[in-house]
Each structure stands twice: as C-alpha cells, then as structure tokens.
Design an enzyme around this catalytic site. Structure first.
Site, PDB file in Angstrom:
ATOM      1  N   ALA A 150      49.687  15.115  19.358  1.00  0.00           N
ATOM      2  CA  ALA A 150      50.578  14.648  18.283  1.00  0.00           C
ATOM      3  C   ALA A 150      50.252  13.297  17.676  1.00  0.00           C
ATOM      4  O   ALA A 150      50.666  13.012  16.551  1.00  0.00           O
ATOM      5  CB  ALA A 150      52.016  14.629  18.794  1.00  0.00           C
ATOM      6  N   ALA A 151      49.561  12.419  18.399  1.00  0.00           N
ATOM      7  CA  ALA A 151      49.371  11.050  17.880  1.00  0.00           C
ATOM      8  C   ALA A 151      48.382  11.043  16.719  1.00  0.00           C
ATOM      9  O   ALA A 151      47.424  11.817  16.737  1.00  0.00           O
ATOM     10  CB  ALA A 151      48.869  10.147  19.007  1.00  0.00           C
ATOM     11  N   LYS A 200      52.049  14.839  11.608  1.00  0.00           N
ATOM     12  CA  LYS A 200      52.534  16.225  11.537  1.00  0.00           C
ATOM     13  C   LYS A 200      53.784  16.403  12.385  1.00  0.00           C
ATOM     14  O   LYS A 200      54.666  17.200  12.050  1.00  0.00           O
ATOM     15  CB  LYS A 200      51.425  17.187  11.948  1.00  0.00           C
ATOM     16  CG  LYS A 200      50.260  17.123  10.977  1.00  0.00           C
ATOM     17  CD  LYS A 200      49.159  18.097  11.312  1.00  0.00           C
ATOM     18  CE  LYS A 200      47.890  17.700  10.598  1.00  0.00           C
ATOM     19  NZ  LYS A 200      47.274  16.454  11.145  1.00  0.00           N
ATOM     20  N   ASP A 227      46.994  20.552  16.918  1.00  0.00           N
ATOM     21  CA  ASP A 227      46.154  19.817  15.953  1.00  0.00           C
ATOM     22  C   ASP A 227      45.062  19.153  16.803  1.00  0.00           C
ATOM     23  O   ASP A 227      45.120  17.963  17.111  1.00  0.00           O
ATOM     24  CB  ASP A 227      47.025  18.784  15.225  1.00  0.00           C
ATOM     25  CG  ASP A 227      46.303  18.128  14.058  1.00  0.00           C
ATOM     26  OD1 ASP A 227      45.276  18.664  13.617  1.00  0.00           O
ATOM     27  OD2 ASP A 227      46.774  17.068  13.597  1.00  0.00           O
ATOM     28  N   CYS A 234      40.691  18.687  11.688  1.00  0.00           N
ATOM     29  CA  CYS A 234      40.335  17.976  10.442  1.00  0.00           C
ATOM     30  C   CYS A 234      38.816  17.920  10.323  1.00  0.00           C
ATOM     31  O   CYS A 234      38.226  16.849  10.323  1.00  0.00           O
ATOM     32  CB  CYS A 234      40.955  16.586  10.398  1.00  0.00           C
ATOM     33  SG  CYS A 234      40.547  15.550  11.808  1.00  0.00           S
TER      34      CYS A 234
HETATM   35  C1  LIG Z   1      43.596  15.118  15.348  1.00  0.00           C
HETATM   36  S1  LIG Z   1      44.476  14.024  16.324  1.00  0.00           S
HETATM   37  C2  LIG Z   1      46.130  14.524  16.047  1.00  0.00           C
HETATM   38  C3  LIG Z   1      46.734  14.001  14.764  1.00  0.00           C
HETATM   39  C4  LIG Z   1      48.231  14.218  14.686  1.00  0.00           C
HETATM   40  N1  LIG Z   1      48.600  15.592  14.906  1.00  0.00           N
HETATM   41  C5  LIG Z   1      48.820  13.768  13.378  1.00  0.00           C
HETATM   42  O1  LIG Z   1      49.073  14.580  12.492  1.00  0.00           O
HETATM   43  O2  LIG Z   1      49.073  12.564  13.226  1.00  0.00           O
HETATM   44  C6  LIG Z   1      44.164  14.637  17.914  1.00  0.00           C
HETATM   45  C7  LIG Z   1      44.948  13.962  19.008  1.00  0.00           C
HETATM   46  O3  LIG Z   1      44.704  14.697  20.211  1.00  0.00           O
HETATM   47  C8  LIG Z   1      44.777  13.811  21.294  1.00  0.00           C
HETATM   48  N2  LIG Z   1      44.126  14.469  22.439  1.00  0.00           N
HETATM   49  C9  LIG Z   1      42.825  14.486  22.780  1.00  0.00           C
HETATM   50  N3  LIG Z   1      42.644  15.238  23.883  1.00  0.00           N
HETATM   51  C10 LIG Z   1      43.868  15.705  24.229  1.00  0.00           C
HETATM   52  C11 LIG Z   1      44.340  16.518  25.293  1.00  0.00           C
HETATM   53  N4  LIG Z   1      43.528  17.011  26.225  1.00  0.00           N
HETATM   54  N5  LIG Z   1      45.664  16.761  25.357  1.00  0.00           N
HETATM   55  C12 LIG Z   1      46.526  16.252  24.431  1.00  0.00           C
HETATM   56  N6  LIG Z   1      46.125  15.474  23.419  1.00  0.00           N
HETATM   57  C13 LIG Z   1      44.818  15.209  23.319  1.00  0.00           C
HETATM   58  C14 LIG Z   1      44.123  12.553  20.796  1.00  0.00           C
HETATM   59  O4  LIG Z   1      44.606  11.442  21.517  1.00  0.00           O
HETATM   60  C15 LIG Z   1      44.546  12.530  19.316  1.00  0.00           C
HETATM   61  O5  LIG Z   1      45.653  11.692  19.166  1.00  0.00           O
END
Ligand SMILES: C[S@@+](CC[C@H](N)C(=O)[O-])C[C@H]1O[C@@H](n2cnc3c(N)ncnc32)[C@H](O)[C@@H]1O
Length: 439
Positions: A259-260, A264, A324, A377
C-alpha cells in the site's frame, strides 16, 4: 551555496550512495537551503534534467576527457554533467554556464579540478551542435539521444515498435504535470475544478480519469487551495485509473497488500473499509498521515505485513484485494530518471518471481466470488499481462473480468486489461488486471 553547487552535491551523492534522486534532493535542500528561495526551481531542473540526459551528456564529455568518466571523482563528474546540461538543454548563455559551473566546483571544495572542468566545458561550448552517434545504428542513436540504456531501447523497439518506443523514450525526458485526484468523500471533481479556478489556478480535467485534475506549475503543493482541507491527493492519472478500473463494489472490505505510500489505498478508502499493508513498517506513517489529512482515517487502518506470507485469520475476511506489486517501475522513469541506469534485464525476471509469490499468497485469502486487482507501474509484459495469463492458466477458478463502467468513462483497455504506456498522453505506464475468483 549557489544553485549549481547544490545540484552538484545532490548528483554526486546520488552517484556515491546509489540513493533515490528525489530523496537526496529533498534532504540536501533541507540541510542547506539555497540563499535565494527561487533557486529551488533551478536546482530541481538541473538535478532532474542532468540525470535524465546523462548518457547523452557523457557521450559528449567523453570526446574531450583524457580519462574514463568512471575514474573521475563524483563531484567533478557531476559538475561536468551539470555544465554540459546547461550548454545543450537550457537557454543559459554558454559563457555563464561554463563560468558558474566552474565556480560551483570550487565552492564544493574542488578548486584543484577547476582547470580540467573549465577546459572540457569550453570545448563543449564551442561545438556547433550536440554530438550524437550516427543514425544508421538506430538503437545506439536513440540510446544516446534519449539517454536510455541500449538493452531497454532494444527491448522497447521489439515490444512496442518504433513509433511507440520512441514516444516512450521522449516522454521519459519530460517533467510530469502535477495531477491530483478529487477526494470524492468530500468533493466532486467538478466542484473542485470550480473552486480551484476561483482560487486563481488554471486547471483542467484529466482526459480519461473521471476524478483527476491537472494543475499548472505551482510552488509548494501544501500551499495550493484545498490541500489542508484534504480535498485532493496528488496521484498520476494512470494510477487513478487503476482505482476506477478496479470498480470494487461499495460494500466490499478491501485489503491493499502493497500500500505505501498510499495513493491507491486512500482512493479506495473514499468508499471502502480498507486495511492498508506494506512490508516496510516505516512507510505506514505516510499512509496514515495522508488518510488523516483526507478525513479517511475511520475507514483506513495501516499494518505491516509481508504480502508473500499468509494473512492472520483474526484480520477477518476481505472481499477484495488490491495487489499493487513491487515492480521494475519502468513505467515511471520520468519521475525516477536514475532508475533507467540501475535497472537490469535480470531485475525484471527477479521481480516477476516475487510478484508471483505475492499473487499466490493473496489469491488464497480471497473468498469465492471475491475480486483481486493486480497492478504494476511498468510497461513490461513479463510483470503484467504475461504474469497474469500464466496465473490464470494455473488457476482455473480465477477469471479476468473487466469492469462494466459508465459509458462516459473510456479506459485504455487491451483485451480485459488496463494498460497505459508513457507517451504523449503524459501519464505513467501501468498494467492492471481485474480478476474474479469464481469458486
Ligand atoms: C508500487 S508500490 C505501491 C504503491 C501504492 N499502492 C500506492 O498507490 O501508493 C509497492 C509497495 O510494495 C511494498 N512491498 C515490497 N515488497 C513487499 C512485500 N513482500 N509485501 C508487502 N509489501 C511489499 C513496497 O514497500 C512498496 O511500498
């Protein structure tokens, strides 16, 4: 410290630490704010522009340097690039570009390299035009002219054909417009458009997203009308379209698995109860503070969780998942210009494996009848359409189900999938699939 010296600090730190340009820029600007606040714009332009054009600049500098650029000190190389960028891509008069850049090199403590930098920049300034490789090697030519690594140019020419590939390369060297999403929990897009116009801003609605507004160039976003009141959130048009395309029923409780920083998740929380999770606990604060500003805290809670690991039963049932997933980010190169020089072909395969692990874990948690929206993305089919089709082949209980939307909303669909590519549309490259678990 003057603007050029600060830009040199930023670029040399990015090179030395492999850090993100936007993060280093923010840090340096807060550590040593420019004497004149108006210089912030120039520093940003020099840092981003120089990074976007790096291969083309190096191609020119190499002609006159008597040693390999890799062997140069970080600050010296950064100064040469900043100087060359001004000569080839800005209207700064050549004399000023050379003199001010050499002075900046002295200001960052490298007076001993001033003569060397001065000689090269003066030679570059006397060229009749920017040096480029011959056009008969199309890949080499585009790689230098648009400053993307050869492997990526080759890959995009093969995947998208010359016209779109070239448009993508060109678009990645543009400054993205600032696009916001009207927070439908507080205001409609039309009302917000009107209010922003009343506040004196020349805004326009996004071409495809029904909830987006394009802002004119503005200074601090925090000072723009409606920010403090939480009437909008910055979000690229293509990222908004993921939420629109997902078309999750209003009653659904949603888990956002990656989510970070929360764009979204907040979009979803305008209508749904959302549990927003991310692997990195330190990123949750940003999601929570945005939800608070937007007045969505009651509907959104943030938790740390690894999306490739089972979800705790006590979190209850979720009718829909948004995945995402972490990806190569090749659809967002205009925002993160340094990424194009760091990514490798191998990254794409490695990330596809991680995405598959996350997808497999999340699909387990979706109840029959539930939805999973998968998004990345990136322009790469291996992380997008191929990934999803491989998943569907091994899971006959899942199907791709595009949304049925109001006829006024015309999404860029390829078969059942949402797909945007960088180009004249001025949006990021995204792929999304809306998947239904049938049984
Ligand atoms: C593409 S970004 C998401 C952007 C977000 N959905 C938005 O709209 O602002 C992908 C995110 O996945 C997180 N991430 C990476 N590996 C992950 C995992 N194994 N489990 C959960 N989150 C993960 C990263 O820290 C990153 O914040």
């Amino acid at each position: 410290m003057n603007a050029r010296a600060i830009a040199i600090q930023v670029l040399s730190r990015v090179r030395a630490t492999d850090a993100y340009l936007n993060v280093v820029l923010d840090t340096v600007l807060s550590e040593s704010p420019p004497a004149d606040a108006r210089d912030t714009g120039l520093i940003t332009e020099l840092a981003y522009g120089t990074t976007r054009r790096q291969l083309a600049l190096d191609y020119a500098i190499t002609r006159f340097a008597d040693r390999k650029l890799d062997a140069l000190e970080d600050k010296v190389l950064a100064a040469l690039r900043v100087g060359a960028y001004q000569l080839f891509y800005t209207r700064v008069p050549a004399r000023a570009a050379v003199a001010e850049t050499v002075q900046a090199l002295k200001d960052v403590g490298l007076a001993r390299a001033a003569g060397f930098a001065n000689a090269i920049l003066r030679k570059l300034s006397s060229l009749p035009s920017q040096p480029l490789p011959p056009e008969d090697d199309l890949v080499g030519f585009l790689s230098v002219r648009e400053s993307h690594p050869r492997w990526l140019v080759e890959r995009w020419l093969r995947q998208f054909g010359r016209e779109r590939a070239e448009a993508m390369l060109v678009a990645n060297n543009q400054t993205p417009p600032v696009v916001i999403r009207a927070n439908s929990a507080k205001v409609t897009r039309d009302a917000l458009l009107e209010q922003l116009r009343e506040a004196g801003l020349e805004v326009r609605p996004t071409a495809v997203s029904p909830v987006g507004i394009v802002l004119p160039p503005v200074g601090r976003l925090e000072d723009v009308y409606g920010y403090a009141e939480g009437l909008w959130q910055v979000q690229d048009e293509a990222a908004q379209l993921v939420g629109v395309y997902g078309d999750i029923p209003e009653t659904a409780r949603v888990l956002d698995a990656c989510a970070a920083p929360g764009g979204k998740a907040c979009h979803l929380a305008e209508k749904h109860e959302v549990v927003a999770t991310d692997l990195h606990a330190n990123k949750l604060r940003k999601i929570e503070s945005e939800a608070k500003r937007l007045g969505l805290s009651e509907r959104l809670s943030a938790r740390a969780h690894d999306a490739s690991q089972p979800y705790p039963e006590e979190w209850g049932e979720f009718h829909a998942f948004l995945v995402d997933a972490p990806c190569s980010g090749l659809g967002t190169l205009r925002r993160h210009p340094e990424l194009r020089y760091r990514r490798t072909q191998e990254d794409i395969g490695r990330l596809a494996v991680l995405q598959r692990r996350i997808l497999e874990n999340c699909q387990e948690a979706v109840p029959p009848g539930g939805l999973l929206v998968y998004a990345v993305c990136t322009s790469e089919p291996q992380e997008g359409q191929d990934q999803v089709e491989m998943f569907l082949r091994s899971h006959p209980e899942w199907t791709a189900e595009p949304p049925v939307l109001h006829e006024a909303v015309k999404l860029p669909l390829t078969q059942a999938y949402l797909r945007t590519l960088p180009g004249p549309e001025a949006w990021d490259g995204f792929f999304a699939a809306r998947l239904r678990k049938m049984y």
